[in-house]
Motif scaffolding. Sequence first.
Motif, PDB file in Angstrom:
ATOM      1  N   VAL A 121       0.840  -1.206   0.000  1.00  0.00           N
ATOM      2  CA  VAL A 121       0.000   0.000   0.000  1.00  0.00           C
ATOM      3  C   VAL A 121       0.873   1.254   0.000  1.00  0.00           C
ATOM      4  CG1 VAL A 121      -1.621   1.312   1.398  1.00  0.00           C
ATOM      5  CG2 VAL A 121      -1.978  -1.122   1.056  1.00  0.00           C
ATOM      6  N   VAL A 122       1.932   1.244   0.803  1.00  0.00           N
ATOM      7  CA  VAL A 122       2.818   2.411   0.853  1.00  0.00           C
ATOM      8  C   VAL A 122       3.464   2.655  -0.505  1.00  0.00           C
ATOM      9  CG1 VAL A 122       4.950   3.292   1.865  1.00  0.00           C
ATOM     10  CG2 VAL A 122       3.238   2.226   3.328  1.00  0.00           C
ATOM     11  N   MET A 123       3.943   1.590  -1.139  1.00  0.00           N
ATOM     12  CA  MET A 123       4.585   1.747  -2.445  1.00  0.00           C
ATOM     13  C   MET A 123       3.574   2.220  -3.490  1.00  0.00           C
ATOM     14  SD  MET A 123       7.732   1.125  -1.935  1.00  0.00           S
ATOM     15  CE  MET A 123       8.304   1.019  -3.633  1.00  0.00           C
ATOM     16  N   ALA A 124       2.351   1.667  -3.440  1.00  0.00           N
ATOM     17  CA  ALA A 124       1.330   2.116  -4.392  1.00  0.00           C
ATOM     18  C   ALA A 124       0.971   3.581  -4.165  1.00  0.00           C
ATOM     19  CB  ALA A 124       0.086   1.236  -4.266  1.00  0.00           C
ATOM     20  N   SER A 125       0.846   3.974  -2.899  1.00  0.00           N
ATOM     21  CA  SER A 125       0.536   5.377  -2.599  1.00  0.00           C
ATOM     22  C   SER A 125       1.650   6.289  -3.087  1.00  0.00           C
ATOM     23  CB  SER A 125       0.339   5.551  -1.099  1.00  0.00           C
ATOM     24  OG  SER A 125      -0.701   4.722  -0.624  1.00  0.00           O
ATOM     25  N   LEU A 126       2.881   5.891  -2.855  1.00  0.00           N
ATOM     26  CA  LEU A 126       4.010   6.694  -3.323  1.00  0.00           C
ATOM     27  C   LEU A 126       4.003   6.812  -4.842  1.00  0.00           C
ATOM     28  CD1 LEU A 126       6.593   8.218  -2.550  1.00  0.00           C
ATOM     29  CD2 LEU A 126       7.834   6.056  -2.691  1.00  0.00           C
ATOM     30  N   ALA A 127       3.701   5.694  -5.503  1.00  0.00           N
ATOM     31  CA  ALA A 127       3.658   5.728  -6.969  1.00  0.00           C
ATOM     32  C   ALA A 127       2.545   6.654  -7.463  1.00  0.00           C
ATOM     33  CB  ALA A 127       3.463   4.310  -7.519  1.00  0.00           C
ATOM     34  N   ILE A 128       1.364   6.620  -6.802  1.00  0.00           N
ATOM     35  CA  ILE A 128       0.254   7.469  -7.223  1.00  0.00           C
ATOM     36  C   ILE A 128       0.584   8.941  -6.981  1.00  0.00           C
ATOM     37  CG2 ILE A 128      -2.135   8.064  -6.735  1.00  0.00           C
ATOM     38  CD1 ILE A 128      -1.858   5.569  -8.363  1.00  0.00           C
ATOM     39  N   VAL A 129       1.225   9.257  -5.840  1.00  0.00           N
ATOM     40  CA  VAL A 129       1.588  10.647  -5.556  1.00  0.00           C
ATOM     41  C   VAL A 129       2.566  11.168  -6.606  1.00  0.00           C
ATOM     42  CG1 VAL A 129       2.822  12.118  -3.918  1.00  0.00           C
ATOM     43  CG2 VAL A 129       1.112  10.497  -3.092  1.00  0.00           C
ATOM     44  N   ILE A 130       3.536  10.338  -6.933  1.00  0.00           N
ATOM     45  CA  ILE A 130       4.472  10.746  -7.984  1.00  0.00           C
ATOM     46  C   ILE A 130       3.735  10.940  -9.298  1.00  0.00           C
ATOM     47  CG2 ILE A 130       6.472  10.003  -9.315  1.00  0.00           C
ATOM     48  CD1 ILE A 130       7.499   8.595  -6.820  1.00  0.00           C
ATOM     49  N   ALA A 131       2.764  10.040  -9.554  1.00  0.00           N
ATOM     50  CA  ALA A 131       1.977  10.180 -10.785  1.00  0.00           C
ATOM     51  C   ALA A 131       1.169  11.467 -10.769  1.00  0.00           C
ATOM     52  CB  ALA A 131       1.066   8.968 -10.953  1.00  0.00           C
ATOM     53  N   PHE A 132       0.606  11.828  -9.597  1.00  0.00           N
ATOM     54  CA  PHE A 132      -0.103  13.102  -9.479  1.00  0.00           C
ATOM     55  C   PHE A 132       0.781  14.254  -9.942  1.00  0.00           C
ATOM     56  CE2 PHE A 132      -3.072  11.709  -5.775  1.00  0.00           C
ATOM     57  CZ  PHE A 132      -3.762  10.927  -6.677  1.00  0.00           C
ATOM     58  N   PHE A 133       1.971  14.290  -9.395  1.00  0.00           N
ATOM     59  CA  PHE A 133       2.879  15.400  -9.698  1.00  0.00           C
ATOM     60  C   PHE A 133       3.261  15.405 -11.172  1.00  0.00           C
ATOM     61  CE2 PHE A 133       7.256  16.957 -10.139  1.00  0.00           C
ATOM     62  CZ  PHE A 133       7.098  18.260  -9.657  1.00  0.00           C
ATOM     63  N   ALA A 157      -6.756   9.585 -10.825  1.00  0.00           N
ATOM     64  CA  ALA A 157      -5.676   8.927 -10.095  1.00  0.00           C
ATOM     65  C   ALA A 157      -6.120   8.574  -8.677  1.00  0.00           C
ATOM     66  CB  ALA A 157      -4.444   9.827 -10.054  1.00  0.00           C
ATOM     67  N   MET A 158      -6.920   9.442  -8.041  1.00  0.00           N
ATOM     68  CA  MET A 158      -7.415   9.137  -6.699  1.00  0.00           C
ATOM     69  C   MET A 158      -8.343   7.933  -6.730  1.00  0.00           C
ATOM     70  SD  MET A 158      -8.111  12.890  -5.014  1.00  0.00           S
ATOM     71  CE  MET A 158      -8.749  12.113  -3.538  1.00  0.00           C
ATOM     72  N   PHE A 159      -9.201   7.870  -7.735  1.00  0.00           N
ATOM     73  CA  PHE A 159     -10.066   6.697  -7.863  1.00  0.00           C
ATOM     74  C   PHE A 159      -9.231   5.423  -8.033  1.00  0.00           C
ATOM     75  CE2 PHE A 159     -13.571   9.671  -9.104  1.00  0.00           C
ATOM     76  CZ  PHE A 159     -14.444   9.281  -8.100  1.00  0.00           C
ATOM     77  N   ALA A 160      -8.150   5.532  -8.810  1.00  0.00           N
ATOM     78  CA  ALA A 160      -7.263   4.373  -8.985  1.00  0.00           C
ATOM     79  C   ALA A 160      -6.622   3.976  -7.659  1.00  0.00           C
ATOM     80  CB  ALA A 160      -6.190   4.697 -10.026  1.00  0.00           C
ATOM     81  N   LEU A 161      -6.208   4.988  -6.853  1.00  0.00           N
ATOM     82  CA  LEU A 161      -5.590   4.701  -5.562  1.00  0.00           C
ATOM     83  C   LEU A 161      -6.578   4.024  -4.630  1.00  0.00           C
ATOM     84  CD1 LEU A 161      -3.118   4.974  -3.761  1.00  0.00           C
ATOM     85  CD2 LEU A 161      -3.950   7.227  -3.075  1.00  0.00           C
ATOM     86  N   PHE A 162      -7.809   4.535  -4.576  1.00  0.00           N
ATOM     87  CA  PHE A 162      -8.810   3.905  -3.716  1.00  0.00           C
ATOM     88  C   PHE A 162      -9.120   2.488  -4.178  1.00  0.00           C
ATOM     89  CE2 PHE A 162     -10.344   8.385  -2.657  1.00  0.00           C
ATOM     90  CZ  PHE A 162      -9.641   8.392  -1.456  1.00  0.00           C
ATOM     91  N   ALA A 163      -9.115   2.288  -5.480  1.00  0.00           N
ATOM     92  CA  ALA A 163      -9.333   0.933  -5.992  1.00  0.00           C
ATOM     93  C   ALA A 163      -8.205   0.000  -5.561  1.00  0.00           C
ATOM     94  CB  ALA A 163      -9.448   0.964  -7.516  1.00  0.00           C
ATOM     95  N   ILE A 164      -6.955   0.512  -5.587  1.00  0.00           N
ATOM     96  CA  ILE A 164      -5.820  -0.304  -5.135  1.00  0.00           C
ATOM     97  C   ILE A 164      -5.941  -0.618  -3.652  1.00  0.00           C
ATOM     98  CG2 ILE A 164      -3.315  -0.270  -4.756  1.00  0.00           C
ATOM     99  CD1 ILE A 164      -3.050   1.293  -7.348  1.00  0.00           C
ATOM    100  N   TYR A 165      -6.347   0.408  -2.854  1.00  0.00           N
ATOM    101  CA  TYR A 165      -6.532   0.176  -1.424  1.00  0.00           C
ATOM    102  C   TYR A 165      -7.591  -0.891  -1.173  1.00  0.00           C
ATOM    103  CZ  TYR A 165      -3.796   4.351  -0.268  1.00  0.00           C
ATOM    104  OH  TYR A 165      -2.797   5.267  -0.123  1.00  0.00           O
TER     105      TYR A 165
END
Length: 460
Positions: A32-44, A150-158
């Motif tokens: 989860v931490v790695m996925a969140s980090l990847a999504i945050v980087i993707a946001f930027f 991207a947030m929807f993708a993150l919630f789906a991963i969670y």
Amino acid sequence: MRAYLHSRRPVLNTPMPHGLSRKIRIAFILQVVMASLAIVIAFFVVGTLFKYSFVRSSLQEEARHYWELREAAPAYPPPSTYALRAYLVKPGESSQELPAHLRKLDPGFHELKRQGQMVWVERNPGGTLYMVFLREQANRLAWWFAVLPAMFALFAIYGATWLTYKSSKRLVSPLAWLARQVSRWDPRKPDIAALAPERLPTEMQGEARQLAGALHALGERVEAQLTRERNFTRDASHELRTPLTVIRVASDMALADESLEPRLARSLRRIQRAGRDMEAVVDAFLILAREPDVVPQSEWFDVCDVVHEEAVKARMLLGDKPVELQVTCDGAPRIYAPPRVLHVILGNLLRNACSYTDRGVVEVTVADGVVQVRDTGIGMSVEALERAFEPFYRARPEAPMGTGLGLSIVRRLCERFGWEIELESTLDSGTTARILFTTGDPRQAGIIGFPEDEPTRPRG
């Protein structure tokens, strides 16, 4: 070349338990931490690309489209929409009508952070065109088209990770239960009844139930083996001593006959010594066969008395060899332990020293906390010294004496009582063996004694 070997009781390091459920939980948390980090980087990255790539290309397209419309209709006004403002300065006209922050801009793309604008300046024969895009609108577009998906993708991963974790935890819970049951087993008396098929949880099925059944069967075999070992130790303790006692008593009665011939008396005394040696060996083997927490029968005794007794036996092994056996006692050290154990240890060390020494000296030195046996025999190479404590290993296989068990028994007995055994050897020059009694925590073990622990006794 001098070689040295030190043997002592091994220290067992008990690893900290790390359950399978805990490991799975950590793995999913890391996921989860790695996925969140990847999504945050993707946001930027997506936001930056949207602002500086999508907006720039959009302004360029708007400018190109405006010039096309102006060619068709020269009076066509610059576009002005909710997110876009355009200004045209025709050739020869003053730029005073432009906003002050646009007047000094060169052709190209500009980001005006203070004004919150992105500007594309383009110059051609028809004039200079200023296309102004409001950054607030760009941020809003970036939110809807980049950040929100991207947030929807993150919630789906969670959600997927949580469901996978719950499913994995449910799958490994039988194994975790099984591991907890086995970890509570006492090696001396394992509680195998907890793994009986009728006592297993209903959710334990498939491979987990097969594993539990295999462990239950293994526990039954271990329990049966422990019972056999206990029975053997108890029976051997009685059955092996009985014939030795008969031999000792019969030889004592025969030696009491004053008319006995000297030759027969010497033979009977040899039988007595061999019987005592056999009793000591039997006691040593029984001690090694018992469980470690079973304290053998011990008593206070003088180390020098044991050394002198074993030295008398060792002198008989020397025969006519030009070897002198010397005993030096520095003081009168006393220890609390089974005397026959020290008899076996010293007997093996002296037997080796006398067997492998053809000339020179075998010297036994007793001091506080240590007994040393030194000889001037053949010694050992580094390779032989490294294997000296291995069962059935002999430095000289061609020699007829010995089975190679002596030093192995010595080490096991020393480890059993918390003592240390050291070997130091030089090839063709001799070997030195030391027994160190004051190691570890002997007071807690209740095996090794100290002078202040000994009951007061009269000194003569």
